[in-house]
Write an enzyme that holds these catalytic residues in place. Sequence first.
Site, mmCIF file in Angstrom:
data_model
loop_
_atom_site.group_PDB
_atom_site.id
_atom_site.type_symbol
_atom_site.label_atom_id
_atom_site.label_comp_id
_atom_site.label_asym_id
_atom_site.label_seq_id
_atom_site.Cartn_x
_atom_site.Cartn_y
_atom_site.Cartn_z
ATOM 1 N N CYS A 18 28.314 -54.423 2.616
ATOM 2 C CA CYS A 18 27.157 -55.317 2.557
ATOM 3 C C CYS A 18 27.536 -56.684 1.958
ATOM 4 O O CYS A 18 28.190 -57.480 2.616
ATOM 5 C CB CYS A 18 26.021 -54.652 1.797
ATOM 6 N N HIS A 76 25.522 -49.685 5.290
ATOM 7 C CA HIS A 76 25.696 -48.832 4.111
ATOM 8 C C HIS A 76 26.182 -47.435 4.504
ATOM 9 O O HIS A 76 25.366 -46.545 4.763
ATOM 10 C CB HIS A 76 24.378 -48.726 3.344
ATOM 11 N N GLU A 120 27.288 -45.268 2.555
ATOM 12 C CA GLU A 120 26.850 -44.319 1.522
ATOM 13 C C GLU A 120 25.414 -43.870 1.754
ATOM 14 O O GLU A 120 24.931 -42.935 1.099
ATOM 15 C CB GLU A 120 26.991 -44.935 0.129
#
Length: 379
Positions: A263, A353, A355
Site C-alpha cells: 500500500c 493488502h 494480509e
Amino acid sequence: MTSQDRSEAVLVLADGRIFKGESFGAEGATLGEAVFTTAMSGYQETMTDPSYHRQIVVATAPQIGNTGWNDEDGESHGDKIWVAGLVIRDLSTAVSNWRAKRSLEDEMREQNIVGISGVDTRAIVRHLRNFGSVAAGIFSGEAAKQPHDELIEIVKSQPSMAGADLASEVSTQEAYVVEPDGEALYTVVAYDMGIKTNTPRNFSRRGIRTVVVPANTPAEDIAQYNPDGVFVSNGPGDPATADVMVGIVQEILAQKIPFFGICFGNQILGRALGMNTYKMKFGHRGINVPVLNHLTGKIDITAQNHGFALEGTALEQFDTPFGPAHVTHTCLNDDTVEGVALVNGLAYSVQYHPEAAAGPHDANPLFDQFVELIQANKK
C-alpha cells in the site's frame, strides 16, 4: 435506544451537499475526508485500520453493526478506532456473533467516534463517485443545530488530504518486536507507516522475527537489528510528502537488502525508483478488487484501501539507479498501477493488502515470496 431517542445529525460536504440523519455513537462534531468502502463485512477491521486516519467512511453495505465488536479483530494497537467518523444507512439493533463483547455503538461511544445513520448512502456514494472524495463533517446533537452555512465553512476550513503527512501521527513511537510462532529463521525490519496487526502475524507464521520501527527511522539505525529483509507498511496521507522515507528506501536498495512493501509502501518504493504519485478521484476501498499479475497472468481478488496511486502503465519498464524496474500489477477496474518491482526481484511491492483483515486471501502467498527472496539472498 429507539429512533425517537436519537438526536439529529447531519453529514456536511464541502461542496455544499447536506444529508440529514440520526446520531449514533458519540455525539458532537468530527471532520475528515469523505470516502466510501464497498466491503460487505469487516467493519471492525476497517475502523481500526490506521490508513483511515482523518477519513469519514461511508459504508455501502445497507446494515452495519450486526456482528458487534470483539477483542480479536482490531487492526491497530489497543484496538484504537482510526476513522474520523462513520456514515451508514441502518444500524443493526441486535448483535449476533459468538465472539462479540459489546455493540458497535458502545465501542464508538467509548472511543468518542461520531456517526450518522438513516442517510441515503447510495446517493452519497454516487455523489463521491461523480465528484470525487471531498472534505466533510458529521455534526450531531447541539453541533447539528448551527446554521448550515456555518457548518459548510467549518468543513471547508480543514486541511486537505493532498499534501498531508500523516504517517508520524499513526506510527509507533518506539521499536517493538513481534516474535515468530516457532524458531526464528530470519529477521525483518518493518517500518510502521500505519501497520496493521495482521502483517507481523503473517510474518510470524512463516518463522520471521519482526522488528517494527517508527516511520522515518534512519537506515543506519536499523543495522543494529541485522535485518535479512526490510518491509514498509500501509499508512495514511499523501506519499508525495514522504521524502524522508523515500531516501531511506533508496539507501536500503543500494545495500541490496530484500525489500517488500504494501500500500503506502508500494508508493514509497515507486517513488524511490523514480515514479510519481497522484491523488485518485475517489480511490479504491473494498475487499473484492480484481488485480492482474502481469508476470504470471493470474488474477487475484484483493482487499484495498488507498486514495493515492503511482503513475504508470501495465508492463511499463524503466531504468533506475538500482537496475531496471517494471510495473507488475494493474487493477482490472481502471488500470491503476497495483505493483512495481526491480526486474532482478530484490525489491517488490503491491498497492493492495495481501494480509487482508478483512478480505480474501488470494494474495497471501506474497509473504511466502518474501521469505523465498530472503532465503535466496542468503545463499
